[in-house]
Design a protein around this motif. Structure first.
Motif, PDB file in Angstrom:
ATOM      1  N   ILE A  43       0.937  -1.154   0.068  1.00 22.10           N
ATOM      2  CA  ILE A  43       0.019  -0.018   0.048  1.00 22.10           C
ATOM      3  C   ILE A  43       0.832   1.317   0.086  1.00 22.10           C
ATOM      4  O   ILE A  43       0.726   2.217  -0.665  1.00 22.10           O
ATOM      5  N   SER A  44       1.999   1.319   0.749  1.00 23.82           N
ATOM      6  CA  SER A  44       2.945   2.297   0.760  1.00 23.82           C
ATOM      7  C   SER A  44       3.519   2.691  -0.518  1.00 23.82           C
ATOM      8  O   SER A  44       3.582   3.714  -1.020  1.00 23.82           O
ATOM      9  N   ALA A  45       3.902   1.526  -1.175  1.00 26.82           N
ATOM     10  CA  ALA A  45       4.623   1.659  -2.376  1.00 26.82           C
ATOM     11  C   ALA A  45       3.660   2.252  -3.758  1.00 26.82           C
ATOM     12  O   ALA A  45       3.748   3.098  -4.357  1.00 26.82           O
ATOM     13  N   THR A  46       2.292   1.767  -3.524  1.00 31.65           N
ATOM     14  CA  THR A  46       1.044   2.257  -4.331  1.00 31.65           C
ATOM     15  C   THR A  46       1.008   3.910  -3.901  1.00 31.65           C
ATOM     16  O   THR A  46       0.540   4.695  -4.919  1.00 31.65           O
ATOM     17  N   MET A  47       1.145   3.863  -2.767  1.00 30.51           N
ATOM     18  CA  MET A  47       0.781   5.604  -2.271  1.00 30.51           C
ATOM     19  C   MET A  47       1.951   6.542  -2.818  1.00 30.51           C
ATOM     20  O   MET A  47       1.692   7.427  -3.290  1.00 30.51           O
ATOM     21  N   HIS A  58       0.911   8.623 -10.929  1.00 31.15           N
ATOM     22  CA  HIS A  58       0.362   7.597 -11.480  1.00 31.15           C
ATOM     23  C   HIS A  58      -1.023   7.208 -10.996  1.00 31.15           C
ATOM     24  O   HIS A  58      -1.356   6.280 -10.103  1.00 31.15           O
ATOM     25  N   LEU A  59      -2.052   8.001 -11.227  1.00 30.68           N
ATOM     26  CA  LEU A  59      -3.302   7.987 -10.818  1.00 30.68           C
ATOM     27  C   LEU A  59      -4.124   6.621 -11.335  1.00 30.68           C
ATOM     28  O   LEU A  59      -5.218   6.166 -10.769  1.00 30.68           O
ATOM     29  N   GLU A  60      -3.792   6.256 -12.502  1.00 27.63           N
ATOM     30  CA  GLU A  60      -4.538   4.713 -12.829  1.00 27.63           C
ATOM     31  C   GLU A  60      -3.691   3.337 -11.903  1.00 27.63           C
ATOM     32  O   GLU A  60      -4.606   2.346 -12.130  1.00 27.63           O
ATOM     33  N   GLU A  61      -3.130   3.533 -11.091  1.00 29.04           N
ATOM     34  CA  GLU A  61      -2.581   2.630 -10.274  1.00 29.04           C
ATOM     35  C   GLU A  61      -3.774   1.962  -9.352  1.00 29.04           C
ATOM     36  O   GLU A  61      -4.527   2.681  -8.694  1.00 29.04           O
ATOM     37  N   GLU A  62      -3.939   0.658  -9.583  1.00 29.52           N
ATOM     38  CA  GLU A  62      -4.749  -0.044  -8.566  1.00 29.52           C
ATOM     39  C   GLU A  62      -4.522   0.081  -7.155  1.00 29.52           C
ATOM     40  O   GLU A  62      -3.197  -0.510  -7.024  1.00 29.52           O
ATOM     41  N   VAL A  63      -5.395   0.206  -6.217  1.00 32.11           N
ATOM     42  CA  VAL A  63      -4.760   0.100  -4.831  1.00 32.11           C
ATOM     43  C   VAL A  63      -5.157  -1.219  -4.504  1.00 32.11           C
ATOM     44  O   VAL A  63      -6.223  -1.854  -4.267  1.00 32.11           O
ATOM     45  N   PRO A  64      -4.166  -2.142  -3.947  1.00 34.35           N
ATOM     46  CA  PRO A  64      -4.280  -3.376  -3.371  1.00 34.35           C
ATOM     47  C   PRO A  64      -5.028  -3.492  -2.200  1.00 34.35           C
ATOM     48  O   PRO A  64      -4.838  -2.509  -1.422  1.00 34.35           O
TER      49      PRO A  64
END
Length: 195
Positions: free
Chosen positions: A159-163, A170-176
């Motif tokens: 989650i931290s890496a996605t943040m 990179h707003l298209e990134e899916e939040v796991p």
């Protein structure tokens, strides 16, 4: 020949004091026998048959000693008769009792040693069991920590890496982990709001 002699001239004055002291000794003997019986009942150093034989033999010898002392030795001394034969017989009985008690003490000592060794072996077994149980608990705790690491720490790291990727645009990134029903899922859903 025992070498013991009674000063028969002093016997009349000594009788009351001697009788009182002998009564005390006899009561101490009874107390000691009761203690031995209680100890035997608790420790089982002798079989019931051995205890019965032992205590019976001690009682017979005790009764014989006191009978000889009160019914033969004191009256003989009071009447100024020779006490040598009575003292020799009592001395021989006492030596024989010493041999009897030594033999019993050796047997009791051997039995006590066996009991002690069995107790040590049981203690060692108990110690190994408790040690194994504690190692098992430590392994379970270690597995739980590894599981927690896999289950929680990896999720938070992801989650931290996605943040970080969302923060860099990179707003298209899916939040796991947004579907999880725990605190990690709440964090993931909160992050999805910033998308």
């Amino acid at each position: 020949n025992s070498g013991l002699r009674l000063n028969t001239g002093m016997i009349p004055e000594m009788i009351p004091k001697l009788t009182e002291r002998l009564d005390t000794i006899q009561n101490d003997y009874k107390t000691r026998m009761a203690y031995w019986k209680k100890s035997e009942d608790a420790l089982h150093v002798m079989s019931p048959e051995d205890w019965a034989t032992f205590s019976s033999e001690i009682e017979i010898r005790n009764d014989r000693f006191w009978a000889a002392f009160r019914n033969e030795l004191i009256p003989a001394a009071q009447s100024h008769q020779s006490t040598d034969e009575i003292i020799r017989r009592m001395s021989d009985d006492f030596v024989d009792l010493g041999k009897f008690m030594s033999a019993k003490a050796e047997k009791i000592g051997a039995t006590a040693y066996d009991i002690e060794q069995a107790s040590i072996a049981q203690s060692n077994t108990d110690l190994r069991l408790v040690t194994g149980f504690n190692i098992g608990i430590a392994l379970v705790i270690l597995m739980m920590l590894i599981g927690a690491h896999q289950f929680v720490v990896r999720a938070i790291t992801s989650i931290s890496a996605t943040m970080a990727r969302l923060a860099s645009g990179h707003l298209e990134e899916e939040v796991p982990y947004a579907a999880r029903g725990d605190e990690v899922g709440e964090m993931a859903r909160a992050l999805a709001v910033f998308k």
